[in-house]
Write an enzyme that holds these catalytic residues in place. Structure first.
Site, PDB file in Angstrom:
ATOM      1  N   SER A 291       0.845  -1.201   0.000  1.00  0.00           N
ATOM      2  CA  SER A 291       0.000   0.000   0.000  1.00  0.00           C
ATOM      3  C   SER A 291       0.874   1.242   0.000  1.00  0.00           C
ATOM      4  CB  SER A 291      -0.908   0.016   1.227  1.00  0.00           C
ATOM      5  OG  SER A 291      -1.594   1.252   1.326  1.00  0.00           O
TER       6      SER A 291
ATOM      7  N   TYR B 292      -2.970  -0.647  10.179  1.00  0.00           N
ATOM      8  CA  TYR B 292      -2.991  -1.199   8.827  1.00  0.00           C
ATOM      9  C   TYR B 292      -1.693  -0.879   8.093  1.00  0.00           C
ATOM     10  CZ  TYR B 292      -4.202  -1.448   3.842  1.00  0.00           C
ATOM     11  OH  TYR B 292      -4.202  -1.712   2.494  1.00  0.00           O
TER      12      TYR B 292
END
Length: 257
Positions: free
Chosen positions: A149, A162
């Site tokens: 990400s 996350y």
């Protein structure tokens, strides 16, 4: 009709029935691969993805395994082996795409121990042991592609836990690339930014959409196909000299102030 760069290859895409994972499954099938579409909780979406691939002339099958629970990797590989044999295909794997993951939209002050353990179990522990137990199946010259990400480069405090999981995946990518190089196996991470999937319901608000699109150098929201095309390149022989890399697929987000 297939392009053929991945003909005779077997691919496994975890979380391959929805969002970015679905787009990756479709794209790699177009390249001629037999695609194993893994899913955890949505058999309807998995069935639809396989049907879409087959309608376009590709090859695919779906199988279920829940991630983030004890014994998940062993269960995944057992289900994969069974489903592959049922198709009459030879054992083994050429390309593993670790795409499955969950988000945790909470500031650090609001994250519970249960939240933390859950997001790390799915996003870090599961791919770690899926890779560990899959290495004997992965053929020399194969590919491991981890979906990371852009939050490992860009600070988003509201998804701190996350972001940590994706940072761990990047480190695993680098380490494995060094270890598996002698086998001709490349290991890379592809890092999407803001992408239009069901995981981003805030994009339905026009003002929010405009603001987030402006973060990209291209002034638009990313599409799953943008990520899938990058994965297709990394999965192909064209990327044989690329390994241990974090490929930024954020559309140039936050390049300037």
């Amino acid at each position: 009709m297939t392009m053929g760069r991945l003909s005779e290859k077997t691919v496994l895409v975890t979380g391959g029935s929805r969002g970015i994972g679905k787009s990756i499954s479709l794209r790699l099938a177009r390249e001629g691969a037999l695609v194993a579409v893994h899913y955890g909780h949505d058999p309807v979406a998995a069935k639809e993805t396989v049907a879409e691939i087959e309608a376009a002339g590709g090859q695919a099958f779906a199988f279920r395994a829940e991630l983030g629970v004890p014994g998940d990797a062993a269960a995944l590989w057992a289900a994969f082996d069974t489903a592959l044999a049922a198709r009459g295909a030879g054992p083994g794997l050429d390309i593993l795409v670790n795409n499955a993951g969950i988000t945790l939209p909470k500031m650090i002050s609001d994250v519970t121990e249960e939240d933390y353990d859950r997001v790390f179990a799915v996003n870090v522990k599961a791919p770690f042991f899926v890779i560990q137990q899959g290495l004997e199946r992965l053929r020399d010259g194969g590919r491991i592609i981890n979906i990371s990400s852009g939050v490992t480069r860009i600070a988003f405090p509201h998804i701190a836990a996350y972001a940590m999981t994706k940072g761990a995946l990047d480190t695993l990518t680098l380490t494995l690339a060094h270890q598996l190089g002698p086998r001709g196996i490349t290991v890379n991470a592809v890092a999407p930014g803001i992408v239009e999937t069901e995981i981003n319901p805030t994009l339905q608000d026009p003002q929010t959409r405009t603001r987030l699109a402006a973060l990209s150098a291209f002034n638009r929201i990313g599409q799953p196909a943008d990520i899938a095309d990058i994965v297709a390149f990394v999965a192909s022989d064209d990327a044989r000299w690329v390994t241990g890399q974090h490929l930024d697929a954020t559309g140039g987000s936050f390049l300037g102030v």
